[in-house]
Motif scaffolding. Structure first.
Motif, mmCIF file in Angstrom:
data_model
loop_
_atom_site.group_PDB
_atom_site.id
_atom_site.type_symbol
_atom_site.label_atom_id
_atom_site.label_comp_id
_atom_site.label_asym_id
_atom_site.label_seq_id
_atom_site.Cartn_x
_atom_site.Cartn_y
_atom_site.Cartn_z
ATOM 1 N N ARG A 106 41.304 38.817 43.180
ATOM 2 C CA ARG A 106 40.271 37.898 43.663
ATOM 3 C C ARG A 106 40.877 36.976 44.696
ATOM 4 N N ASN A 107 40.147 36.773 45.786
ATOM 5 C CA ASN A 107 40.622 35.860 46.816
ATOM 6 C C ASN A 107 40.408 34.426 46.378
ATOM 7 N N ILE A 108 41.432 33.606 46.537
ATOM 8 C CA ILE A 108 41.322 32.170 46.290
ATOM 9 C C ILE A 108 41.478 31.490 47.638
ATOM 10 N N ALA A 109 40.466 30.739 48.043
ATOM 11 C CA ALA A 109 40.446 30.147 49.379
ATOM 12 C C ALA A 109 41.588 29.160 49.558
ATOM 13 N N THR A 110 42.157 29.146 50.773
ATOM 14 C CA THR A 110 43.205 28.203 51.139
ATOM 15 C C THR A 110 43.101 27.908 52.627
ATOM 16 N N PRO A 111 43.344 26.651 53.025
ATOM 17 C CA PRO A 111 43.338 26.331 54.458
ATOM 18 C C PRO A 111 44.628 26.759 55.153
ATOM 19 N N VAL A 112 45.640 27.147 54.389
ATOM 20 C CA VAL A 112 46.934 27.528 54.965
ATOM 21 C C VAL A 112 46.816 28.921 55.579
ATOM 22 N N TYR A 167 46.760 25.118 48.071
ATOM 23 C CA TYR A 167 46.972 26.535 47.733
ATOM 24 C C TYR A 167 46.080 27.025 46.596
ATOM 25 N N VAL A 168 45.558 26.097 45.807
ATOM 26 C CA VAL A 168 44.591 26.429 44.755
ATOM 27 C C VAL A 168 43.524 25.338 44.744
ATOM 28 N N ASN A 169 42.381 25.655 44.179
ATOM 29 C CA ASN A 169 41.292 24.687 44.150
ATOM 30 C C ASN A 169 41.090 24.035 42.789
ATOM 31 N N SER A 170 41.689 24.621 41.749
ATOM 32 C CA SER A 170 41.444 24.117 40.399
ATOM 33 C C SER A 170 42.517 24.639 39.446
ATOM 34 N N LYS A 171 42.535 24.078 38.253
ATOM 35 C CA LYS A 171 43.450 24.575 37.231
ATOM 36 C C LYS A 171 43.041 25.987 36.796
ATOM 37 N N GLU A 172 41.738 26.286 36.867
ATOM 38 C CA GLU A 172 41.267 27.635 36.553
ATOM 39 C C GLU A 172 41.852 28.655 37.530
ATOM 40 N N ASP A 173 41.970 28.272 38.813
ATOM 41 C CA ASP A 173 42.621 29.145 39.801
ATOM 42 C C ASP A 173 44.050 29.452 39.371
ATOM 43 N N ILE A 174 44.741 28.438 38.893
ATOM 44 C CA ILE A 174 46.141 28.620 38.486
ATOM 45 C C ILE A 174 46.220 29.554 37.291
ATOM 46 N N LEU A 175 45.340 29.369 36.301
ATOM 47 C CA LEU A 175 45.347 30.256 35.135
ATOM 48 C C LEU A 175 45.055 31.690 35.546
ATOM 49 N N TYR A 176 44.118 31.874 36.467
ATOM 50 C CA TYR A 176 43.823 33.219 36.970
ATOM 51 C C TYR A 176 45.070 33.835 37.611
ATOM 52 N N LEU A 177 45.777 33.061 38.449
ATOM 53 C CA LEU A 177 46.970 33.571 39.115
ATOM 54 C C LEU A 177 48.064 33.920 38.104
ATOM 55 N N CYS A 205 47.540 34.930 34.944
ATOM 56 C CA CYS A 205 47.106 36.181 34.312
ATOM 57 C C CYS A 205 47.330 37.368 35.234
ATOM 58 N N ASP A 206 47.038 37.186 36.509
ATOM 59 C CA ASP A 206 47.216 38.264 37.481
ATOM 60 C C ASP A 206 48.687 38.639 37.604
ATOM 61 N N MET A 207 49.560 37.635 37.586
ATOM 62 C CA MET A 207 51.002 37.882 37.662
ATOM 63 C C MET A 207 51.481 38.685 36.454
ATOM 64 N N ILE A 208 50.992 38.328 35.267
ATOM 65 C CA ILE A 208 51.415 39.015 34.048
ATOM 66 C C ILE A 208 51.002 40.483 34.110
ATOM 67 N N HIS A 209 49.757 40.745 34.476
ATOM 68 C CA HIS A 209 49.293 42.134 34.565
ATOM 69 C C HIS A 209 50.080 42.906 35.640
ATOM 70 N N SER A 210 50.376 42.249 36.741
ATOM 71 C CA SER A 210 51.143 42.916 37.805
ATOM 72 C C SER A 210 52.532 43.304 37.306
ATOM 73 N N GLN A 211 53.172 42.427 36.527
ATOM 74 C CA GLN A 211 54.495 42.745 36.002
ATOM 75 C C GLN A 211 54.446 43.935 35.060
ATOM 76 N N VAL A 212 53.413 43.995 34.207
ATOM 77 C CA VAL A 212 53.266 45.136 33.301
ATOM 78 C C VAL A 212 53.101 46.418 34.107
ATOM 79 N N LYS A 264 39.931 32.641 27.765
ATOM 80 C CA LYS A 264 38.565 32.208 27.427
ATOM 81 C C LYS A 264 38.194 30.940 28.189
ATOM 82 N N SER A 265 39.197 30.254 28.731
ATOM 83 C CA SER A 265 38.949 29.033 29.494
ATOM 84 C C SER A 265 38.565 29.326 30.944
ATOM 85 N N LEU A 266 38.673 30.577 31.351
ATOM 86 C CA LEU A 266 38.332 30.931 32.725
ATOM 87 C C LEU A 266 36.818 30.989 32.917
ATOM 88 N N PRO A 267 36.336 30.633 34.105
ATOM 89 C CA PRO A 267 34.919 30.859 34.414
ATOM 90 C C PRO A 267 34.605 32.363 34.332
#
Length: 208
Positions: free
Chosen positions: A5-11, A59-69, A71-78, A122-125
């Motif tokens: 999922r794309n997370i918007a950033t001005p960078v 680089y992120v818009n919310s704490k939910e963005d960070i949790l998503y990232l 989770c994505d990192m963990i799945h990528s490592q697996v 479960k805390s993710l949108p």
């Protein structure tokens, strides 16, 4: 292909975005594991990552963005640790035990993070949850493809309509090492766990 999922950033510099988000994810992973998602603030994540709070929000818009990232990192490592165990000219019955050993080993290495996914996603949108669950499904699909190949080369005698369920069983067996570690680790080493679970699976798959 992994779903992301794309997370918007001005960078505008994608490499800088990758590096900064990697810093944020490493800091968040440490803090979430220690304090839980709800017990961790974005200010603490910024401090642990060596960034100012304002910089973090570039680089992120919310704490939910960070949790998503995270989770994505963990799945990528697996996935990265599983994908090199490719099916060669050998029969799948010879390859699957190596795949299972790799899967159980990576769950052992990432057990704190595996628990984190199931405790905190479960805390993710709902939109983010969709992507995280799709990543989880990709792992079971990996095992499904191996099982289908095993049926095709005569390694396995299970029916095609059982493949999906068996693939999910394999995924859950690996995750069990993390979920039930409070009792399993008292009775089994990782090697013993792997040997016994592999033997049980192969008997079922080969109709022994």
């Amino acid at each position: 292909m992994a779903i992301t999922r794309n997370i918007a950033t001005p960078v505008k510099d994608p490499e800088l975005v990758r590096l900064r988000r990697e810093q944020i994810v490493q800091a968040a992973t440490k803090l979430f594991s220690q304090k839980g998602y709800h017990g961790t603030t974005t200010r603490e994540i910024a401090r642990e990552s060596g960034l100012g709070t304002g910089t973090l929000y570039e680089y992120v818009n919310s704490k939910e963005d960070i949790l998503y990232l995270v989770c994505d990192m963990i799945h990528s490592q697996v996935e990265e640790k599983l994908l090199p165990v490719l099916i060669s000219d050998a029969k799948v019955s010879e390859i699957l035990p190596m795949v299972l050993a790799s899967f159980f080993r990576v769950i052992d290495e990432l057990q704190e993070l595996v628990l984190l996914i199931y405790q905190e996603t479960k805390s993710l949108p709902s939109e983010y949850m969709h992507y995280v669950l799709k990543r989880e499904e990709e792992i079971s699909n990996y095992f499904s493809s191996i099982l289908h190949s095993g049926i095709a080369d005569g390694s396995f005698s299970i029916a095609e309509d059982v493949v999906l369920l068996m693939a999910h069983n394999i995924t859950v067996l690996g995750q069990m090492w993390a979920f039930r570690r409070w009792t399993l680790h008292r009775s089994y080493t990782l090697e013993a766990f792997t040997e016994i679970q592999t033997s049980l699976l192969m008997r079922e798959l080969c109709g022994i």
